[in-house]
Scaffold this motif. Structure first.
Motif, PDB file in Angstrom:
ATOM      1  N   VAL A  33       9.870  -4.753   1.490  1.00  0.00           N
ATOM      2  CA  VAL A  33       8.484  -4.898   1.930  1.00  0.00           C
ATOM      3  C   VAL A  33       8.322  -6.285   2.559  1.00  0.00           C
ATOM      4  O   VAL A  33       8.503  -7.292   1.884  1.00  0.00           O
ATOM      5  N   PRO A  34       7.974  -6.357   3.855  1.00  0.00           N
ATOM      6  CA  PRO A  34       7.815  -7.664   4.501  1.00  0.00           C
ATOM      7  C   PRO A  34       6.410  -8.231   4.290  1.00  0.00           C
ATOM      8  O   PRO A  34       5.481  -7.516   3.937  1.00  0.00           O
ATOM      9  N   GLY A  88       3.443   3.203   0.386  1.00  0.00           N
ATOM     10  CA  GLY A  88       2.384   3.175  -0.617  1.00  0.00           C
ATOM     11  C   GLY A  88       1.373   2.069  -0.377  1.00  0.00           C
ATOM     12  O   GLY A  88       0.174   2.241  -0.621  1.00  0.00           O
ATOM     13  N   PHE A  89       1.857   0.931   0.116  1.00  0.00           N
ATOM     14  CA  PHE A  89       0.945  -0.172   0.414  1.00  0.00           C
ATOM     15  C   PHE A  89       0.024   0.219   1.569  1.00  0.00           C
ATOM     16  O   PHE A  89      -1.189   0.023   1.502  1.00  0.00           O
ATOM     17  N   VAL A  90       0.602   0.798   2.627  1.00  0.00           N
ATOM     18  CA  VAL A  90      -0.183   1.190   3.792  1.00  0.00           C
ATOM     19  C   VAL A  90      -1.158   2.314   3.425  1.00  0.00           C
ATOM     20  O   VAL A  90      -2.323   2.282   3.830  1.00  0.00           O
ATOM     21  N   LEU A  91      -0.693   3.287   2.660  1.00  0.00           N
ATOM     22  CA  LEU A  91      -1.569   4.382   2.255  1.00  0.00           C
ATOM     23  C   LEU A  91      -2.698   3.907   1.340  1.00  0.00           C
ATOM     24  O   LEU A  91      -3.758   4.534   1.279  1.00  0.00           O
ATOM     25  N   GLY A 131      -1.421   0.813  -5.535  1.00  0.00           N
ATOM     26  CA  GLY A 131      -0.874   1.951  -4.809  1.00  0.00           C
ATOM     27  C   GLY A 131       0.538   1.721  -4.321  1.00  0.00           C
ATOM     28  O   GLY A 131       1.375   2.630  -4.320  1.00  0.00           O
ATOM     29  N   GLY A 132       0.820   0.500  -3.916  1.00  0.00           N
ATOM     30  CA  GLY A 132       2.112   0.201  -3.302  1.00  0.00           C
ATOM     31  C   GLY A 132       3.266   0.038  -4.261  1.00  0.00           C
ATOM     32  O   GLY A 132       4.393   0.484  -3.972  1.00  0.00           O
ATOM     33  N   ILE A 133       3.029  -0.581  -5.401  1.00  0.00           N
ATOM     34  CA  ILE A 133       4.134  -0.864  -6.333  1.00  0.00           C
ATOM     35  C   ILE A 133       4.727   0.413  -6.921  1.00  0.00           C
ATOM     36  O   ILE A 133       5.957   0.575  -6.909  1.00  0.00           O
TER      37      ILE A 133
END
Length: 183
Positions: A33-34, A88-91, A131-133
């Motif tokens: 993940v950048p 997940g981060f974007v969603l 959401g992302g992790i």
């Protein structure tokens, strides 16, 4: 129902997120993940547009990414990107913008940058990480604890982005150039 002005604001903030994607991503090396500038746009959308318009603006952006437009940092886009480790981060971006906006409507109705900072941290950082992790853990095959620990490297930068968003949102609110956040 959304007014023409609401639709224009949603499109404008979706474009803002796309523009923030032009800043090159900064890879950390130990996580897929950048660091990107786009979470700043998520916070601004919620803090300035409120829950409904902010969430819809960011949802529009995510739908454009899903349709294949290369709007994410590094010129990435498409369903494959959303199904990858960063997906997940974007969603979670639209939910983060919605929560930021909801909190801004309830607790930061004026131009107080400290209250706006709090709303940006909860919605734009905590919700997006929530959401992302788990998604990162699942897709990358990492234990949840390892994914969470690795994500801690992003917290200082995200706190800076929350501060920038809060100060910018407070200035825009004081100027009165956007409709009230609770409208």
């Amino acid at each position: 129902m959304l007014s023409t002005r609401d639709l224009v604001l949603c499109a404008l903030f979706a474009a803002l997120l796309a523009g923030l994607g032009m800043a090159p991503p900064i890879p950390l090396g130990f996580l897929p993940v950048p660091i990107t500038a786009q979470s700043l746009g998520v916070m601004l959308a919620g803090a300035l547009l409120g829950a409904k318009r902010g969430g819809l603006a960011v949802l529009l952006f995510v739908l454009l990414v899903a349709a294949g437009l290369p709007l994410l940092a590094g010129g990435r886009g498409g369903v494959g990107v959303l199904m990858g480790p960063t997906g997940g981060f974007v969603l979670a971006f639209p939910v983060g913008a919605f929560v930021t906006g909801l909190l801004a409507e309830r607790f930061a109705t004026g131009a107080n940058p400290l209250r706006l900072f709090g709303t940006c941290v909860v919605g734009g950082v905590a919700v997006v990480y929530a959401g992302g992790i788990p998604w990162l853990s699942l897709v990358a095959g990492l234990p949840l604890e390892k994914a969470a620990l690795g994500s801690l490297a992003f917290v200082p930068g995200d706190l800076v982005k929350a501060g920038v968003a809060a100060v910018a949102a407070a200035a825009v609110r004081r100027a009165g150039v956007l409709p009230a956040v609770h409208a």
